[in-house]
Structures are given as C-alpha cells and as structure tokens.
Design a protein around this motif. Sequence first.
Motif, short mmCIF file in Angstrom:
data_model
loop_
_atom_site.label_atom_id
_atom_site.label_comp_id
_atom_site.label_asym_id
_atom_site.label_seq_id
_atom_site.Cartn_x
_atom_site.Cartn_y
_atom_site.Cartn_z
N GLY A 11 15.87 -7.41 -24.71
CA GLY A 11 16.09 -7.19 -25.89
C GLY A 11 15.00 -5.43 -25.87
O GLY A 11 14.70 -5.31 -26.50
N GLY A 12 13.66 -6.06 -24.36
CA GLY A 12 12.54 -5.22 -24.59
C GLY A 12 11.75 -5.69 -25.14
O GLY A 12 10.55 -5.02 -24.74
N THR A 13 11.70 -6.93 -25.13
CA THR A 13 10.23 -7.58 -25.77
C THR A 13 10.54 -8.61 -25.32
O THR A 13 11.42 -9.84 -24.55
CB THR A 13 9.88 -8.43 -27.21
OG1 THR A 13 11.43 -8.79 -27.55
CG2 THR A 13 10.01 -6.48 -27.68
N ALA A 14 9.18 -9.63 -24.72
CA ALA A 14 9.34 -10.75 -23.66
C ALA A 14 8.79 -11.52 -24.48
O ALA A 14 7.15 -11.23 -25.53
CB ALA A 14 8.48 -10.71 -22.24
N GLN A 15 8.28 -13.18 -24.86
CA GLN A 15 8.22 -13.59 -25.76
C GLN A 15 6.04 -14.15 -24.77
O GLN A 15 6.63 -13.99 -23.40
CB GLN A 15 8.97 -15.39 -25.20
CG GLN A 15 8.34 -15.93 -26.34
CD GLN A 15 8.78 -17.59 -26.49
OE1 GLN A 15 9.53 -17.76 -27.57
NE2 GLN A 15 8.38 -18.23 -25.19
N GLY A 16 5.17 -13.79 -25.75
CA GLY A 16 3.93 -14.03 -25.09
C GLY A 16 3.69 -15.85 -25.06
O GLY A 16 4.48 -16.75 -25.30
N PRO A 17 2.54 -16.01 -24.57
CA PRO A 17 2.57 -17.18 -24.77
C PRO A 17 1.69 -18.27 -25.80
O PRO A 17 1.24 -17.11 -26.57
CB PRO A 17 0.63 -17.09 -23.58
CG PRO A 17 0.50 -15.64 -23.79
CD PRO A 17 1.39 -15.06 -24.44
N VAL A 18 1.55 -18.86 -26.04
CA VAL A 18 1.49 -19.88 -26.80
C VAL A 18 -0.24 -20.51 -27.20
O VAL A 18 -0.65 -19.67 -25.82
CB VAL A 18 1.73 -22.03 -26.94
CG1 VAL A 18 0.94 -22.54 -27.87
CG2 VAL A 18 3.25 -21.83 -27.02
#
Length: 499
Positions: free
Chosen positions: A379-386
Amino acid sequence: MAKDKAPRRPRAEAPKGFRDYFGAEVTERNAMLATIADVYRAHGFDPLETSAVETVEALGKFLPDVDRPNEGVFAWQDEGGDWLALRYDMTAPLARVAAQFRNDLPAPYRRYTMGPVWRNEKPGPGRFRQFYQCDADTVGAPSVAADAEICGMLADTLEAVGIPRGDYIVRVNNRKVLNGVMEVAGVLDPSDPTKFEAERGTVLRAIDKFDKFGEPGVRALMGAGRMDESGDFTKGAGLTDAQADVVMGFMFAKRDTGAETVARLRELVAGSALGQEGVDELELIAKLLDGQGYGPDRIVIDPSVVRGLGYYTGPVFEAELTFEILDEKGRKRSFGSVAGGGRYDDLVKRFTGQTVPATGVSIGVDRLLAALRAKGRIGGTAQGPVVVTVMDRDRMGDYLAMAATLRRAGVRAEVYLGNPKNFGNQLKYADKRESPVAVIQGTDEAQRGVVQIKDLVLGAQIAAEATVEEWKSQPAQFEVRLDEMVEKVKQILARNEAR
C-alpha cells in the motif's frame, strides 16, 4: 565599517541522484529483504556482509559507466595514497572475499548479501546513484546444476515476495552459444581470442541495444554503422550481410518449446565446439529445472537475453515481470526486468591467477517494490504505533506504564511527548503518525480504573461516510477497564488488518 555577512545556511536537500526513504518505504523494503533471505536460507545460502568501501584495485575494471569520472564509481585517495571507492555492486566484493579467505571458506561457497550500492552515473527519473541490491552466489561449483539452482531459486523468490506465477518469467541464455555463433559468423577465432576483439565488442553492444533500436538499428551497427536522428554516426562492426544474418538468427532462435529452441541453436552453432558446449549446458539446465517442477510457465530458454553477455562466461539469466503498467504519460508498457545474473568464471581469477567457477543472481529490490506498488499489492503506507495521550503532566509515569504494557503484549506503542496542553494537537499527531488507536485517560478515568479507547481508523471512516444514526450505532470511542486495554486494542488492530 561594514558588518560581516552572515554565513550562508546550507541547503536542506539531498545531493543530486540521492533521496531519503521514510516509514512505509523502509518497512516494506525490510519486509521484502527478510522474505528473500528466508528463501535463500532455505536453499542453503549463508549471509555475508562486506564493507561498503573497497579498494579501486579490488573493484577492477568491471565498472558500470566508463564515461563518468572515476569510471563510474565514487572514489577518493586516502592518506596512505591508496584509492578507495564505494562498492558499485556486490559481486566484486565477493570475488575479493573468495580469494582472501579461500583457505577458510567451504568449497563450494554459497552466500547471499543485501545492501546499498553506489554508482557515479548520471541520475534521471527513477534512476538514483544509491540503490539496494540483493545477491546470491555460488563460488567453486563448475557444474551448471549451480546455475539451474539459482534460476529455480529466483522463481521461488519472486513468488514469495508476491509476484504470482503468470506475472513473471525467468529467461535463460548462454554466452558460449553466442561465442559459437560468432565463430560461425567469422568474428571469433578460438586459436587467437584477441583476434576480432573490437568487432565482437561492437556486436555485443549492438545486440544489447535491440530493445532500443530494433532489428534495423542492430543490423546497421553490425554493418557499416548507424546514424541517429541528430546526425551522429556510430561506426559499426563491419560485418557482411551474411555474417549479420548468422548473429540475428541467434537473436530470433526461440521456438515454442525448449527442445525446439535447443535444436535451432544446434543448427546455428554447427561446426563450433564451444557453441555446442553452450547448447549442451542449456539443454542440461532445462532438464534439471524440469525435474524440479520448474516448467515453461516459470523458466524458459530464450536466446534473446543479451544483457550482460560481455561480462558473463556461460549461462546468463534474467527475470522479467510480464504484466503491464501505465507510464508517466498514461501509456501501457511492460514492467520489464527486475533481476539478472549468470556465470562469471573469470572474476576471482584476477586475485588468484586461477580460474574459479562462480554463478549468481542480483535482484533489484527497489524495482520489485515499485512493481508491487504498481499492482496494488503493497500500500505504500505503514500502520503507525498506538499513541497513549497525556491528559495530566503529573501522571507521565502512568502513561509510560500503559505504553510498556502494550509493548509487552506485542503491540507497537508510544507516549505523546510533545506539549500536551492542546489535546487536539495530540490527535493530529496520531493522525500524522498513521496511528490506528489512541488511548486516553484523564483524572476521572484514572480514579475509576478505566481508559478511553479511540479507534482512529473507524473514526476517520465515520467522519467521511457515516450518517448520524450509523455514528451512534458504532461509536469510534468507548470506555474499558484498564485491565481490558490490551485485549480491546488488539481486537481493533485485528479488525483493521482484516479490512
């Protein structure tokens, strides 16, 4: 008296031909490298990490762009007078290692390596002076079984990173076959390899430009020469039409099946012992691959593979992605090559004086990533941290403890460390970090032993799409007991992953 001018501030920009890589790009690349490493390890290859700097002498003359300063490398002279350079590929360092540690390494030696390389070439759109390579090589194995293994491993690797069967093909050729064709064409004398050397070099460069110039342009370069649209003339190899026909017959020798292609190549090299040896090697590679289940839907014998034929000494292979993408002008085009390799039995000889058989492959990691993005497979994006927000400055210890609890449970988490005065800024920070969840606890929640969980992904969807009734039925923020925090956060992360 005039005041001294303030010194000019440095420009905040990367050097020409270089770029910076952020969050998702780095994460995706690391994930791909880990996947590739798993495939290489499964085939028995061990990791090797060499210095980014080599001596220019060790790099030798296998340089990418002889028209650039320092012959295409970034080089400098150290205090002792030695010339050093950033590595421009992973093969030259391997040759040095294989020679330096030849008494300590197992024979054959199978290694893989991953990392950046640097080339002092003219940058352009999508072409950078620093890029990642991922190589696997076998040193000390003369049998073409090693080449067949590399080809099969390359096919396995492409599928492992997300290129399905049907979207790629590995093409295999052999330098010995081309040499046999040149012998038949009268531009190679086995008794005197230096004879016709200039003509052969011109022929190699000509056929390497087939995709750019087409058959007429290649034939012109094999003959008297070619004049481009600007009027510049490039001198040709001076071959007769009959000689050029023999070489072009090699380029168009591919048939519907591997057996038919091999039979046609045997016809072309009739009378050349070296050429027959090359055809035998291709035939054996095809047999070995077929025995392992690598059919023509994955790997084919294809004489049109000409890239690197001036460098390799035997089998040569290239992985091409066959699906179409849109270029910057909206036109459909095939994505093209993402990996290449072959046998290079002469490279280690530079150090030892003895021929050491070697074969390997290099994967262009950045091109593979671009291909997966073009197909929407990453997707070109990565899930960030809580993000654990801060409501009360005096309770920073409690917030740090919450983040630590989440991390111990395997959840990526951080505490907001900016100015907590404006809570809205904390949520804006979480959005910019691509955070899926925010954890909120003020004084009232702390006294009751609860926290507020805000599903930021669902909240964004509701804000963009939901009606008031839908918003009420599935609120993006809810209250849970502190001891339920980890479980609820994990449920939200799992739901987001499944979307």
